[in-house]
Design a protein around this motif. Structure first.
Motif, short mmCIF file in Angstrom:
data_model
loop_
_atom_site.label_atom_id
_atom_site.label_comp_id
_atom_site.label_asym_id
_atom_site.label_seq_id
_atom_site.Cartn_x
_atom_site.Cartn_y
_atom_site.Cartn_z
N VAL A 149 -3.54 -0.32 -12.40
CA VAL A 149 -4.98 -0.03 -12.43
C VAL A 149 -5.76 -1.33 -12.24
CG1 VAL A 149 -6.89 0.73 -13.92
CG2 VAL A 149 -4.78 2.07 -13.80
N ILE A 150 -5.35 -2.39 -12.94
CA ILE A 150 -6.01 -3.69 -12.80
C ILE A 150 -5.86 -4.20 -11.37
CG2 ILE A 150 -5.97 -6.12 -13.53
CD1 ILE A 150 -7.19 -4.30 -15.62
N ALA A 151 -4.69 -3.98 -10.75
CA ALA A 151 -4.47 -4.41 -9.37
C ALA A 151 -5.48 -3.74 -8.44
CB ALA A 151 -3.04 -4.08 -8.93
N GLN A 152 -5.74 -2.46 -8.66
CA GLN A 152 -6.73 -1.75 -7.85
C GLN A 152 -8.13 -2.32 -8.07
OE1 GLN A 152 -5.79 2.20 -9.23
NE2 GLN A 152 -4.59 2.64 -7.41
N GLU A 153 -8.44 -2.63 -9.31
CA GLU A 153 -9.75 -3.21 -9.62
C GLU A 153 -9.89 -4.59 -8.98
OE1 GLU A 153 -10.13 -3.17 -13.89
OE2 GLU A 153 -10.11 -0.98 -13.96
N GLU A 154 -8.82 -5.38 -9.01
CA GLU A 154 -8.85 -6.71 -8.39
C GLU A 154 -9.07 -6.59 -6.88
OE1 GLU A 154 -8.84 -9.75 -9.65
OE2 GLU A 154 -8.49 -9.22 -11.74
N ALA A 155 -8.42 -5.62 -6.26
CA ALA A 155 -8.61 -5.42 -4.81
C ALA A 155 -10.07 -5.08 -4.52
CB ALA A 155 -7.68 -4.32 -4.30
N ARG A 156 -10.66 -4.24 -5.35
CA ARG A 156 -12.07 -3.89 -5.16
C ARG A 156 -12.96 -5.11 -5.31
NH1 ARG A 156 -10.39 0.81 -7.84
NH2 ARG A 156 -10.65 2.63 -6.51
N GLN A 157 -12.71 -5.90 -6.37
CA GLN A 157 -13.54 -7.08 -6.61
C GLN A 157 -13.42 -8.09 -5.48
OE1 GLN A 157 -12.44 -8.57 -10.47
NE2 GLN A 157 -13.50 -6.94 -11.55
N LEU A 158 -12.25 -8.18 -4.88
CA LEU A 158 -12.05 -9.11 -3.77
C LEU A 158 -12.43 -8.47 -2.43
CD1 LEU A 158 -8.68 -10.68 -4.95
CD2 LEU A 158 -10.91 -11.81 -4.85
N ARG A 159 -12.95 -7.23 -2.50
CA ARG A 159 -13.41 -6.48 -1.32
C ARG A 159 -12.30 -6.28 -0.29
NH1 ARG A 159 -18.92 -5.81 -1.36
NH2 ARG A 159 -20.02 -7.06 -2.87
N ASP A 160 -11.11 -5.98 -0.79
CA ASP A 160 -9.98 -5.71 0.08
C ASP A 160 -9.83 -4.20 0.28
OD1 ASP A 160 -9.33 -8.38 0.37
OD2 ASP A 160 -8.06 -8.38 -1.41
N ASP A 161 -9.32 -3.81 1.43
CA ASP A 161 -9.14 -2.39 1.68
C ASP A 161 -7.73 -1.92 1.32
OD1 ASP A 161 -7.81 -3.68 3.72
OD2 ASP A 161 -8.59 -2.42 5.32
N ARG A 162 -6.88 -2.82 0.86
CA ARG A 162 -5.52 -2.47 0.43
C ARG A 162 -5.17 -3.25 -0.83
NH1 ARG A 162 -3.77 1.38 3.81
NH2 ARG A 162 -3.88 0.93 5.99
N VAL A 163 -4.34 -2.66 -1.67
CA VAL A 163 -3.78 -3.36 -2.82
C VAL A 163 -2.54 -4.07 -2.33
CG1 VAL A 163 -2.73 -3.09 -5.10
CG2 VAL A 163 -4.65 -1.63 -4.45
N GLY A 164 -2.54 -5.38 -2.45
CA GLY A 164 -1.41 -6.19 -2.01
C GLY A 164 -0.60 -6.72 -3.18
N THR A 165 0.44 -7.46 -2.87
CA THR A 165 1.28 -8.03 -3.94
C THR A 165 0.49 -9.03 -4.78
OG1 THR A 165 2.17 -9.74 -2.47
CG2 THR A 165 3.44 -7.69 -2.68
N GLU A 166 -0.51 -9.66 -4.18
CA GLU A 166 -1.35 -10.60 -4.95
C GLU A 166 -2.14 -9.85 -6.02
OE1 GLU A 166 -3.84 -9.68 -1.20
OE2 GLU A 166 -1.74 -9.75 -1.79
N HIS A 167 -2.61 -8.65 -5.68
CA HIS A 167 -3.34 -7.84 -6.66
C HIS A 167 -2.40 -7.35 -7.75
CE1 HIS A 167 -5.53 -7.27 -2.74
NE2 HIS A 167 -6.43 -7.89 -3.48
N LEU A 168 -1.18 -6.97 -7.34
CA LEU A 168 -0.18 -6.57 -8.35
C LEU A 168 0.09 -7.71 -9.31
CD1 LEU A 168 2.40 -4.52 -6.23
CD2 LEU A 168 0.80 -3.64 -7.94
N LEU A 169 0.24 -8.93 -8.78
CA LEU A 169 0.48 -10.08 -9.64
C LEU A 169 -0.68 -10.29 -10.61
CD1 LEU A 169 2.23 -12.53 -10.43
CD2 LEU A 169 0.99 -13.85 -8.69
N LEU A 170 -1.90 -10.16 -10.12
CA LEU A 170 -3.07 -10.30 -11.00
C LEU A 170 -3.06 -9.23 -12.09
CD1 LEU A 170 -5.77 -11.16 -8.32
CD2 LEU A 170 -4.85 -12.70 -10.06
N GLY A 171 -2.69 -8.01 -11.74
CA GLY A 171 -2.61 -6.94 -12.73
C GLY A 171 -1.49 -7.18 -13.73
N ILE A 172 -0.37 -7.69 -13.24
CA ILE A 172 0.76 -8.00 -14.12
C ILE A 172 0.36 -9.08 -15.12
CG2 ILE A 172 3.06 -9.06 -14.16
CD1 ILE A 172 3.48 -7.68 -11.34
N LEU A 173 -0.33 -10.11 -14.64
CA LEU A 173 -0.72 -11.22 -15.51
C LEU A 173 -1.74 -10.80 -16.57
CD1 LEU A 173 -0.76 -14.09 -12.90
CD2 LEU A 173 0.74 -13.90 -14.90
N GLU A 174 -2.42 -9.69 -16.34
CA GLU A 174 -3.32 -9.15 -17.37
C GLU A 174 -2.52 -8.73 -18.61
OE1 GLU A 174 -6.81 -7.47 -19.16
OE2 GLU A 174 -6.63 -8.80 -17.42
#
Length: 187
Positions: free
Chosen positions: A14-39
């Motif tokens: 869920v955090i990965a999806q939020e991070e993708a939105r905040q970064l204005r990306d149209d896809r959830v990438g591994t970078e967003h997953l990492l950000l969600g994991i680190l939460e």
């Protein structure tokens, strides 16, 4: 597969999806997953990253920096200096003229929402899908019935090509050593 996710792993997605939105990306990438994991910093499997100073904010800064490198290098090959462009635009239009505008509330038109990546469902990129699949495989390999944040991290590391693993490596961490430490924590 998502039925196997622990609450922490679900929260990470869920955090990965939020991070993708905040970064204005149209896809959830591994970078967003990492950000969600680190939460999920309380997860013992993430102690190796947190202990090395790679927390969510450090990772977010690295994502922004590493993304810009590719564009900057490509433009430099054709003689475009992004710093000079930014200075010229800010001199003409004021400081921050190239910064993204603040997000406004969602507009709705009938059954459809406007807003691109800031509204609606965001798909997972191919590397992120692969990382999620690999997290299941890692969970099974380690004899776990659930997929936790540590398994998600192992999936991101094992995928090996997305921006998520580059962020870990950019922080000076050996991904093989991180894998071993996470596996030891999960065992």
């Amino acid at each position: 597969m998502f039925e196997r996710f622990t609450q922490g792993a679900r929260r990470a997605v869920v955090i990965a999806q939020e991070e993708a939105r905040q970064l204005r990306d149209d896809r959830v990438g591994t970078e967003h997953l990492l950000l969600g994991i680190l939460e999920q910093s309380q997860d013992p499997a993430l102690a190796v990253l947190i202990g090395a100073g790679l927390d969510q904010e450090a990772a977010r800064q690295a994502v922004r920096r590493l993304r810009g490198k590719g564009d900057r290098q490509v433009l430099a090959t054709i003689g475009v200096d992004l710093d000079a462009v930014r200075e010229a635009v800010e001199a003409a239009f004021g400081e921050g003229a190239l910064d993204a505008p603040p997000e406004q509330g969602r507009k709705r038109w009938g059954r459809f929402r406007s807003g691109g990546a800031t509204a609606g469902h965001i798909r997972f990129s191919a590397p992120a899908k692969k990382a999620l699949e690999l997290s299941l495989r890692e969970s099974l390999r380690l004899g776990s019935k659930e997929i936790g944040a540590g398994h998600l991290l192992l999936g991101v590391l094992r995928e090996g090509e997305g921006l998520g693993v580059l962020v870990v490596a950019d922080h000076g961490l050996d991904t093989a050593e991180v894998r071993q430490a996470v596996e030891a924590e999960l065992a």
